[in-house]
Motif scaffolding. Sequence first.
Motif, mmCIF file in Angstrom:
data_model
loop_
_atom_site.group_PDB
_atom_site.id
_atom_site.type_symbol
_atom_site.label_atom_id
_atom_site.label_comp_id
_atom_site.label_asym_id
_atom_site.label_seq_id
_atom_site.Cartn_x
_atom_site.Cartn_y
_atom_site.Cartn_z
ATOM 1 N N UNK A 267 -9.968 -16.228 33.735
ATOM 2 C CA UNK A 267 -8.883 -16.908 34.825
ATOM 3 C C UNK A 267 -7.901 -17.144 33.734
ATOM 4 N N UNK A 268 -8.684 -17.210 32.155
ATOM 5 C CA UNK A 268 -7.440 -17.779 31.488
ATOM 6 C C UNK A 268 -5.939 -16.559 31.004
ATOM 7 N N UNK A 269 -6.435 -15.559 31.304
ATOM 8 C CA UNK A 269 -5.245 -14.730 30.894
ATOM 9 C C UNK A 269 -4.118 -14.660 31.873
ATOM 10 N N UNK A 270 -4.488 -15.286 33.314
ATOM 11 C CA UNK A 270 -3.861 -15.336 35.003
ATOM 12 C C UNK A 270 -2.528 -15.649 34.047
ATOM 13 N N UNK A 271 -1.329 -15.562 34.683
ATOM 14 C CA UNK A 271 0.281 -15.513 34.754
ATOM 15 C C UNK A 271 1.380 -15.572 34.528
ATOM 16 N N UNK A 272 0.703 -14.140 34.562
ATOM 17 C CA UNK A 272 2.483 -12.734 34.311
ATOM 18 C C UNK A 272 3.078 -12.905 35.374
ATOM 19 N N UNK A 273 2.461 -13.122 37.030
ATOM 20 C CA UNK A 273 3.424 -14.068 37.732
ATOM 21 C C UNK A 273 4.699 -14.982 37.394
ATOM 22 N N UNK A 274 4.111 -15.896 37.077
ATOM 23 C CA UNK A 274 4.998 -17.902 36.897
ATOM 24 C C UNK A 274 5.644 -16.749 35.522
ATOM 25 N N UNK A 275 5.425 -15.983 34.135
ATOM 26 C CA UNK A 275 5.962 -15.852 33.148
ATOM 27 C C UNK A 275 7.013 -15.662 33.611
ATOM 28 N N UNK A 276 7.001 -14.262 34.860
ATOM 29 C CA UNK A 276 8.084 -13.592 35.045
ATOM 30 C C UNK A 276 8.925 -14.672 36.199
ATOM 31 N N UNK A 277 8.813 -15.305 36.851
ATOM 32 C CA UNK A 277 9.519 -16.376 37.302
ATOM 33 C C UNK A 277 9.985 -17.042 36.195
ATOM 34 N N UNK A 278 9.589 -17.481 35.335
ATOM 35 C CA UNK A 278 10.050 -18.890 34.263
ATOM 36 C C UNK A 278 11.549 -17.434 33.922
ATOM 37 N N UNK A 279 11.173 -16.837 33.287
ATOM 38 C CA UNK A 279 12.011 -16.044 32.723
ATOM 39 C C UNK A 279 13.451 -15.444 33.734
ATOM 40 N N UNK A 280 13.171 -15.152 34.785
ATOM 41 C CA UNK A 280 13.881 -14.997 35.843
ATOM 42 C C UNK A 280 15.221 -16.088 36.259
ATOM 43 N N UNK A 281 14.131 -17.386 36.133
ATOM 44 C CA UNK A 281 14.953 -18.978 36.339
ATOM 45 C C UNK A 281 15.979 -18.801 34.889
ATOM 46 N N UNK B 253 19.700 -6.805 32.917
ATOM 47 C CA UNK B 253 18.524 -7.531 33.734
ATOM 48 C C UNK B 253 17.956 -6.755 34.106
ATOM 49 N N UNK B 254 18.144 -5.872 35.453
ATOM 50 C CA UNK B 254 17.200 -4.929 36.058
ATOM 51 C C UNK B 254 16.815 -3.300 35.469
ATOM 52 N N UNK B 255 17.624 -3.270 33.777
ATOM 53 C CA UNK B 255 17.018 -3.007 33.059
ATOM 54 C C UNK B 255 16.148 -3.017 32.457
ATOM 55 N N UNK B 256 15.750 -3.903 31.972
ATOM 56 C CA UNK B 256 15.105 -4.639 31.312
ATOM 57 C C UNK B 256 13.389 -4.827 32.607
ATOM 58 N N UNK B 257 13.606 -5.649 33.964
ATOM 59 C CA UNK B 257 12.503 -5.330 34.880
ATOM 60 C C UNK B 257 12.248 -4.173 34.623
ATOM 61 N N UNK B 258 13.167 -2.496 34.611
ATOM 62 C CA UNK B 258 12.350 -1.417 34.794
ATOM 63 C C UNK B 258 11.697 -1.401 33.735
ATOM 64 N N UNK B 259 11.877 -1.540 32.478
ATOM 65 C CA UNK B 259 10.697 -1.080 31.406
ATOM 66 C C UNK B 259 9.845 -2.364 31.492
ATOM 67 N N UNK B 260 10.221 -3.551 31.750
ATOM 68 C CA UNK B 260 8.582 -4.155 32.300
ATOM 69 C C UNK B 260 8.184 -3.333 33.578
ATOM 70 N N UNK B 261 8.171 -2.574 33.731
ATOM 71 C CA UNK B 261 7.486 -2.348 35.171
ATOM 72 C C UNK B 261 6.838 -0.527 34.656
ATOM 73 N N UNK B 262 7.831 -0.522 33.797
ATOM 74 C CA UNK B 262 7.274 1.218 33.005
ATOM 75 C C UNK B 262 6.323 0.696 31.938
ATOM 76 N N UNK B 263 6.265 -0.554 31.585
ATOM 77 C CA UNK B 263 5.281 -0.856 30.355
ATOM 78 C C UNK B 263 3.777 -1.078 31.178
#
Length: 140
Positions: free
Chosen positions: A75-89, A127-137
Motif C-alpha cells: 500500500x505504501x507504493x500507491x500514489x501515482x494518480x495523486x502525483x499526476x494530479x499534483x504535477x498537472x496542477x 505537456x501533451x507530449x510529456x503525458x504521451x511519454x508517461x503513457x508509453x512508459x
Amino acid sequence: MRAAAPATGLLFILVGSAFAQEQPEVDCQKAVTQMDLNICADQEYQAADAELNKIYREAIAAMQETDKELGAIDVAYVGAVEALKKAQRAWIGYRDGQCELAGFEARGGSMEPMLVSGCLAELTRKRTAELKELLETAGN
C-alpha cells in the motif's frame, strides 16, 4: 495606477470570453488581419487543449492501473494518480503565468491575445507530449 490592473484584467477576461463565444469563421491558411490571427491562435490553442484533456484522461486511467498493481505489492507504493494530479496542477500554474508573461510583449495591444494563445498552444502541445511519454512508459 496599480488599482486599475485588476479591473483591466477582468475586462480582458470578459472580452476574451465573449470573443471566444462569437468567433466568425476564418480561413486560418489565409489569415491576415490581427483579428483573424487572434482567432486562429485561439483555435489552435483550443485544439491543443482538447488533445491534452484526452491524453490526461488516459494518463489518469494508466496511473490508476499503476496504483492498483503497486497496491497489490504494498500500500505504501500507491500514489501515482495523486502525483499526476499534483504535477498537472503545478503545470497549469506555470503555463498560465508563462503565457501571461508572453503577452507583455504587446501588453494592451491588439496582438496580445495572439501571443498569449500561441504560448498556451505551444506549452499545451509540449505537456501533451510529456503525458504521451508517461503513457508509453506505463505500457499503454
